[in-house]
Design a protein around this motif. Sequence first.
Motif, short mmCIF file in Angstrom:
data_model
loop_
_atom_site.label_atom_id
_atom_site.label_comp_id
_atom_site.label_asym_id
_atom_site.label_seq_id
_atom_site.Cartn_x
_atom_site.Cartn_y
_atom_site.Cartn_z
N LYS A 278 -0.89 11.07 8.25
CA LYS A 278 -0.50 9.88 7.49
C LYS A 278 -1.50 9.63 6.37
O LYS A 278 -1.11 9.25 5.24
CB LYS A 278 -0.44 8.67 8.43
CG LYS A 278 -0.02 7.37 7.77
CD LYS A 278 0.05 6.25 8.79
CE LYS A 278 0.45 4.93 8.14
NZ LYS A 278 0.52 3.83 9.13
N GLU A 279 -2.78 9.82 6.65
CA GLU A 279 -3.81 9.59 5.65
C GLU A 279 -3.69 10.57 4.48
O GLU A 279 -3.86 10.19 3.31
CB GLU A 279 -5.20 9.73 6.28
CG GLU A 279 -5.57 8.65 7.29
CD GLU A 279 -4.81 8.77 8.60
OE1 GLU A 279 -4.71 7.75 9.31
OE2 GLU A 279 -4.32 9.89 8.92
N SER A 280 -3.36 11.81 4.78
CA SER A 280 -3.21 12.80 3.71
C SER A 280 -1.93 12.56 2.91
O SER A 280 -1.92 12.72 1.68
CB SER A 280 -3.19 14.21 4.30
OG SER A 280 -4.43 14.54 4.89
N CYS A 302 11.20 10.69 2.47
CA CYS A 302 10.87 11.35 3.73
C CYS A 302 11.20 10.42 4.89
O CYS A 302 10.52 9.42 5.11
CB CYS A 302 9.39 11.71 3.75
SG CYS A 302 8.91 12.64 5.23
N VAL A 303 12.27 10.76 5.63
CA VAL A 303 12.72 9.90 6.73
C VAL A 303 12.24 10.40 8.09
O VAL A 303 12.56 9.79 9.12
CB VAL A 303 14.27 9.80 6.73
CG1 VAL A 303 14.77 9.21 5.43
CG2 VAL A 303 14.90 11.17 6.98
N ARG A 308 7.02 2.96 7.51
CA ARG A 308 8.13 2.12 7.06
C ARG A 308 7.61 1.19 5.97
O ARG A 308 6.56 0.57 6.15
CB ARG A 308 8.71 1.29 8.21
CG ARG A 308 9.32 2.11 9.32
CD ARG A 308 10.56 2.89 8.84
NE ARG A 308 11.20 3.58 9.96
CZ ARG A 308 10.86 4.77 10.40
NH1 ARG A 308 9.86 5.42 9.81
NH2 ARG A 308 11.47 5.34 11.42
N PRO A 309 8.29 1.06 4.85
CA PRO A 309 9.50 1.80 4.50
C PRO A 309 9.20 3.29 4.33
O PRO A 309 8.05 3.69 4.20
CB PRO A 309 9.92 1.17 3.17
CG PRO A 309 8.65 0.67 2.57
CD PRO A 309 7.82 0.19 3.73
N TYR A 310 10.28 4.10 4.37
CA TYR A 310 10.10 5.53 4.22
C TYR A 310 9.40 5.86 2.89
O TYR A 310 9.73 5.27 1.85
CB TYR A 310 11.44 6.25 4.25
CG TYR A 310 12.19 6.14 5.56
CD1 TYR A 310 11.56 6.46 6.76
CD2 TYR A 310 13.52 5.73 5.59
CE1 TYR A 310 12.24 6.36 7.97
CE2 TYR A 310 14.22 5.64 6.79
CZ TYR A 310 13.57 5.94 7.98
OH TYR A 310 14.24 5.85 9.17
N PRO A 311 8.44 6.81 2.92
CA PRO A 311 7.76 7.18 1.67
C PRO A 311 8.73 7.79 0.67
O PRO A 311 9.60 8.59 1.04
CB PRO A 311 6.73 8.22 2.13
CG PRO A 311 6.59 8.02 3.60
CD PRO A 311 7.91 7.53 4.09
#
Length: 357
Positions: A278-280, A302-303, A308-311
Amino acid sequence: MEKPVPVPEDKPVVSVIMPMYNVYEWLAEALDSVLSQTLKHGIQLSIYNDCSTDGSMEIVETYRERFADRGISLVVSDGNMNGDAPGGVGFAKNRAIDASCGEFLCFLDSDDVMHAQRIEKQLSAAQHHLNDIVGCRFHRTPPLSTQRYTQWACALSHDQLQRQVYTSNGPTVVMPTWFCHRSVYERAGPFDESGKGTAEDLIFFFSHLAHGGGVWRCHDDLMMYRYHLGAATFSISRETIFKLCLVELEKCVVSRWHTFSIWNAGKLGRKFYRALTKESRAKVVCFGDVDEKKIALGSYTCVEVEERPYPQVPIRHYSELRPPFVICMKQDLTGGVFEKNLASMHLTEGVDYVFFG
């Protein structure tokens, strides 16, 4: 070639490390290539028989007198004597090394064949590069097997040997050509002994780099690297290599970047993005691509991740990318178009971008 350091005649200087498991068909060729070496003294052959059942040990026994006549010390450790089950390639390499005593280690798979000057030339190089894994160029049998892989591995520049370490090809100097000072193994090893399906050479390679080790390659083709479906490498999945390379890339490269982009908005680029921590992922500025249809989409949503919300990551033309970025592209697949596009940006590999996958 560097000037060789004199080799004493009264003790092994180079231990040839040979793990052995059911190689009856090719073993004699490998053993003959040890006998044919131009280095006249100082060679030891350490074999670990990982519970072969096909008569491989019987072949080794027929060579004892020939090795003695040649002045090559032969050490054979036999897993069958202990009633053990096969331990795998990493286990067998470690046991063969444990039983050896040479200052330098020369790795030889029991289905491959060394050029007569291999030990002499790689020893000379390793004596001047004590902190490095020393490889060499090679050719495949049957001819043209893994042609793109062979061309990639043999064409890498010295700088690229240090930089293109995160691709699906594995180590930039291929394991069957490794030669090193024993201290390299003691610092980065031992090999992982998890068994079948483990990329023990890649794990060792990354450990070596993490301990400040270097990579060197002799210019000469000194190895016939055999291609056959029974080779241990076929038990290692691409997903295993992908995950190992991803962890190292994040640890050694991405962790030093504040932001970065990804060249390739296609399948591999999206897979790479999803697999990041997540950090990267939070550091990714955009995707770059040459495909007008992908660019026209505007962004990639990206789902498959927990955020959330999706990136939503913008998709731009590759020429708009700003360093640094990760290139998730296989080389030599576009007739030179990709390479030409990359060269037009006048960037430095390993500084402005790295290859992955």
